[in-house]
Design a protein around this motif. Structure first.
Motif, PDB file in Angstrom:
ATOM      1  N   THR A  36      -4.474  -4.634 -23.429  1.00  0.00           N
ATOM      2  CA  THR A  36      -5.902  -5.000 -23.439  1.00  0.00           C
ATOM      3  C   THR A  36      -6.198  -6.091 -24.465  1.00  0.00           C
ATOM      4  O   THR A  36      -5.639  -6.082 -25.560  1.00  0.00           O
ATOM      5  CB  THR A  36      -6.749  -3.757 -23.768  1.00  0.00           C
ATOM      6  N   ALA A  37      -7.091  -7.009 -24.095  1.00  0.00           N
ATOM      7  CA  ALA A  37      -7.585  -8.030 -25.030  1.00  0.00           C
ATOM      8  C   ALA A  37      -9.100  -8.075 -24.923  1.00  0.00           C
ATOM      9  O   ALA A  37      -9.648  -7.958 -23.827  1.00  0.00           O
ATOM     10  CB  ALA A  37      -6.993  -9.397 -24.699  1.00  0.00           C
ATOM     11  N   ILE A  38      -9.773  -8.208 -26.065  1.00  0.00           N
ATOM     12  CA  ILE A  38     -11.241  -8.313 -26.033  1.00  0.00           C
ATOM     13  C   ILE A  38     -11.721  -9.487 -26.896  1.00  0.00           C
ATOM     14  O   ILE A  38     -11.041  -9.901 -27.837  1.00  0.00           O
ATOM     15  CB  ILE A  38     -11.942  -7.001 -26.509  1.00  0.00           C
ATOM     16  N   GLY A  39     -12.851 -10.015 -26.519  1.00  0.00           N
ATOM     17  CA  GLY A  39     -13.500 -11.068 -27.295  1.00  0.00           C
ATOM     18  C   GLY A  39     -14.979 -10.745 -27.368  1.00  0.00           C
ATOM     19  O   GLY A  39     -15.582 -10.401 -26.351  1.00  0.00           O
ATOM     20  N   ILE A  40     -15.553 -10.806 -28.566  1.00  0.00           N
ATOM     21  CA  ILE A  40     -16.984 -10.499 -28.737  1.00  0.00           C
ATOM     22  C   ILE A  40     -17.647 -11.617 -29.539  1.00  0.00           C
ATOM     23  O   ILE A  40     -17.095 -12.102 -30.531  1.00  0.00           O
ATOM     24  CB  ILE A  40     -17.193  -9.140 -29.438  1.00  0.00           C
ATOM     25  N   ARG A  41     -18.832 -11.989 -29.069  1.00  0.00           N
ATOM     26  CA  ARG A  41     -19.602 -13.041 -29.727  1.00  0.00           C
ATOM     27  C   ARG A  41     -20.681 -12.392 -30.573  1.00  0.00           C
ATOM     28  O   ARG A  41     -21.373 -11.486 -30.109  1.00  0.00           O
ATOM     29  CB  ARG A  41     -20.210 -13.905 -28.627  1.00  0.00           C
ATOM     30  N   CYS A  42     -20.829 -12.833 -31.815  1.00  0.00           N
ATOM     31  CA  CYS A  42     -21.894 -12.297 -32.672  1.00  0.00           C
ATOM     32  C   CYS A  42     -22.773 -13.455 -33.143  1.00  0.00           C
ATOM     33  O   CYS A  42     -22.632 -14.576 -32.654  1.00  0.00           O
ATOM     34  CB  CYS A  42     -21.303 -11.520 -33.846  1.00  0.00           C
ATOM     35  N   LYS A  43     -23.655 -13.182 -34.106  1.00  0.00           N
ATOM     36  CA  LYS A  43     -24.637 -14.226 -34.443  1.00  0.00           C
ATOM     37  C   LYS A  43     -24.019 -15.420 -35.179  1.00  0.00           C
ATOM     38  O   LYS A  43     -24.564 -16.512 -35.149  1.00  0.00           O
ATOM     39  CB  LYS A  43     -25.796 -13.628 -35.250  1.00  0.00           C
ATOM     40  N   ASP A  44     -22.840 -15.202 -35.826  1.00  0.00           N
ATOM     41  CA  ASP A  44     -22.260 -16.322 -36.584  1.00  0.00           C
ATOM     42  C   ASP A  44     -20.820 -16.653 -36.181  1.00  0.00           C
ATOM     43  O   ASP A  44     -20.115 -17.325 -36.916  1.00  0.00           O
ATOM     44  CB  ASP A  44     -22.348 -16.052 -38.087  1.00  0.00           C
ATOM     45  N   GLY A  45     -20.379 -16.158 -35.013  1.00  0.00           N
ATOM     46  CA  GLY A  45     -19.024 -16.511 -34.585  1.00  0.00           C
ATOM     47  C   GLY A  45     -18.485 -15.647 -33.463  1.00  0.00           C
ATOM     48  O   GLY A  45     -19.226 -14.937 -32.787  1.00  0.00           O
ATOM     49  N   ILE A  46     -17.159 -15.724 -33.293  1.00  0.00           N
ATOM     50  CA  ILE A  46     -16.428 -14.989 -32.251  1.00  0.00           C
ATOM     51  C   ILE A  46     -15.298 -14.212 -32.913  1.00  0.00           C
ATOM     52  O   ILE A  46     -14.637 -14.737 -33.817  1.00  0.00           O
ATOM     53  CB  ILE A  46     -15.793 -15.963 -31.223  1.00  0.00           C
ATOM     54  N   VAL A  47     -15.074 -12.985 -32.449  1.00  0.00           N
ATOM     55  CA  VAL A  47     -13.915 -12.210 -32.923  1.00  0.00           C
ATOM     56  C   VAL A  47     -13.066 -11.808 -31.712  1.00  0.00           C
ATOM     57  O   VAL A  47     -13.591 -11.306 -30.721  1.00  0.00           O
ATOM     58  CB  VAL A  47     -14.351 -10.940 -33.695  1.00  0.00           C
ATOM     59  N   PHE A  48     -11.741 -12.066 -31.810  1.00  0.00           N
ATOM     60  CA  PHE A  48     -10.789 -11.656 -30.774  1.00  0.00           C
ATOM     61  C   PHE A  48      -9.975 -10.468 -31.276  1.00  0.00           C
ATOM     62  O   PHE A  48      -9.603 -10.422 -32.453  1.00  0.00           O
ATOM     63  CB  PHE A  48      -9.787 -12.776 -30.461  1.00  0.00           C
ATOM     64  N   GLY A  49      -9.682  -9.535 -30.373  1.00  0.00           N
ATOM     65  CA  GLY A  49      -8.779  -8.434 -30.706  1.00  0.00           C
ATOM     66  C   GLY A  49      -7.825  -8.207 -29.544  1.00  0.00           C
ATOM     67  O   GLY A  49      -8.246  -8.193 -28.388  1.00  0.00           O
ATOM     68  N   VAL A  50      -6.530  -8.048 -29.851  1.00  0.00           N
ATOM     69  CA  VAL A  50      -5.529  -7.833 -28.806  1.00  0.00           C
ATOM     70  C   VAL A  50      -4.641  -6.653 -29.171  1.00  0.00           C
ATOM     71  O   VAL A  50      -4.178  -6.545 -30.308  1.00  0.00           O
ATOM     72  CB  VAL A  50      -4.649  -9.094 -28.602  1.00  0.00           C
ATOM     73  N   GLU A  51      -4.432  -5.780 -28.190  1.00  0.00           N
ATOM     74  CA  GLU A  51      -3.506  -4.660 -28.332  1.00  0.00           C
ATOM     75  C   GLU A  51      -2.157  -5.154 -27.810  1.00  0.00           C
ATOM     76  O   GLU A  51      -1.942  -5.226 -26.609  1.00  0.00           O
ATOM     77  CB  GLU A  51      -4.032  -3.485 -27.487  1.00  0.00           C
ATOM     78  N   LYS A  52      -1.269  -5.550 -28.738  1.00  0.00           N
ATOM     79  CA  LYS A  52       0.036  -6.071 -28.313  1.00  0.00           C
ATOM     80  C   LYS A  52       1.044  -4.924 -28.322  1.00  0.00           C
ATOM     81  O   LYS A  52       1.423  -4.434 -29.388  1.00  0.00           O
ATOM     82  CB  LYS A  52       0.488  -7.189 -29.249  1.00  0.00           C
ATOM     83  N   LEU A  53       1.447  -4.478 -27.134  1.00  0.00           N
ATOM     84  CA  LEU A  53       2.360  -3.339 -27.032  1.00  0.00           C
ATOM     85  C   LEU A  53       3.738  -3.697 -27.567  1.00  0.00           C
ATOM     86  O   LEU A  53       4.264  -4.771 -27.268  1.00  0.00           O
ATOM     87  CB  LEU A  53       2.467  -2.877 -25.570  1.00  0.00           C
ATOM     88  N   VAL A  54       4.309  -2.801 -28.378  1.00  0.00           N
ATOM     89  CA  VAL A  54       5.655  -3.007 -28.918  1.00  0.00           C
ATOM     90  C   VAL A  54       6.617  -2.179 -28.074  1.00  0.00           C
ATOM     91  O   VAL A  54       6.645  -0.949 -28.171  1.00  0.00           O
ATOM     92  CB  VAL A  54       5.720  -2.580 -30.407  1.00  0.00           C
ATOM     93  N   LEU A  55       7.374  -2.858 -27.221  1.00  0.00           N
ATOM     94  CA  LEU A  55       8.229  -2.162 -26.252  1.00  0.00           C
ATOM     95  C   LEU A  55       9.563  -1.732 -26.858  1.00  0.00           C
ATOM     96  O   LEU A  55      10.247  -0.877 -26.323  1.00  0.00           O
ATOM     97  CB  LEU A  55       8.476  -3.055 -25.034  1.00  0.00           C
TER      98      LEU A  55
END
Length: 255
Positions: A36-55
């Protein structure tokens, strides 16, 4: 009317009788099998978060990143086939670089996402090529337009968002994102919430371990896309784990 297995899914250039392009749908399925990857916009910028699976435990920490720098003011988070995503990141970098050399200023994100979406769409038109098996989120911040967030999927559609999620747990992540008051939040506050959402939607049973990748672009970074510093990331992870434990405790109490 089902057209599966009747030859309509052999080429990306063929419509089925009920108006579907199966190869594009299969490409979207490849994205849904990814972390899963998510991106959220707030009042002063953007934050990205990624769940990078370790296989594998043997992987070096920090390899095979799913967050890319496209330009100094643009970041990209991806889900799906990583090799496909890397080639699209290269296309996006070239577009941004060409725009700056032609016009002398940073490419607006709307323009960049439209250009890359056109490129992705071109790969759904011909039988000689296959669609890209990845979706990606683009985010930027500049003085004129403020924070902007766009998502492009394998069919070549580009949408603007306040918050979006791609990958296997996108529905659960969207539900969590909808609970946030992101329009009143700053990047520093949002980093903790993004980490919490990734921890909530991570499937402990199927996927044991994962690495959390966080990046941001906004006033806090003076408009540059950067990975979240280690101390802030660790603080966000601690907040996420504590929130999860609290939820588990309250569930046990209710039982």
């Amino acid at each position: 009317m089902s057209s599966i297995g009747t030859g309509y899914d052999l080429s990306a250039s063929t419509f089925s009788p009920d108006g579907r392009v199966f190869q594009v749908e299969y490409a979207m399925k490849a994205v849904e099998n990814s972390s899963t990857a998510i991106g959220i916009r707030c009042k002063d910028g953007i934050v990205f978060g990624v769940e990078k699976l370790v296989l594998s435990k043997l992987y070096e920490e920090g390899s095979n990143k799913r967050i890319f720098n496209i330009d100094r003011h643009v970041g990209m988070a991806v889900a799906g086939l990583l090799a496909d995503a890397r080639s699209l990141a290269e296309v996006a970098r070239e577009e941004a670089s060409n725009f700056r050399s032609n016009y002398g200023y940073d490419i607006p994100l709307k323009h960049l996402s439209d250009r890359v979406a056109m490129y992705v769409h071109a790969y759904t038109l011909y039988s000689a090529v296959r669609p890209f098996g990845c979706s990606f989120i683009l985010g930027s911040h500049d003085q004129d337009d403020g924070p902007q967030l766009y998502m492009v999927d394998p069919s070549g559609i580009s949408y603007g968002y306040w918050g979006c999620a791609i990958g296997k747990a996108k529905q659960a992540a969207k539900t969590e994102i909808e609970k946030l008051q992101m329009k009143d939040m700053t990047c520093r506050e949002l980093v903790k919430e993004v980490a919490k959402i990734i921890y909530i939607v991570h499937d402990e049973v199927k996927d044991k371990s994962f690495e959390l990748e966080l990046s941001w672009v906004g006033e806090v970074t003076k408009g540059r896309h950067e990975m979240v510093p280690k101390d802030i990331r660790e603080e966000a992870e601690k907040y996420a784990k504590d929130a999860l434990e609290e939820e588990d405790d309250s569930d046990e109490d209710n039982m």
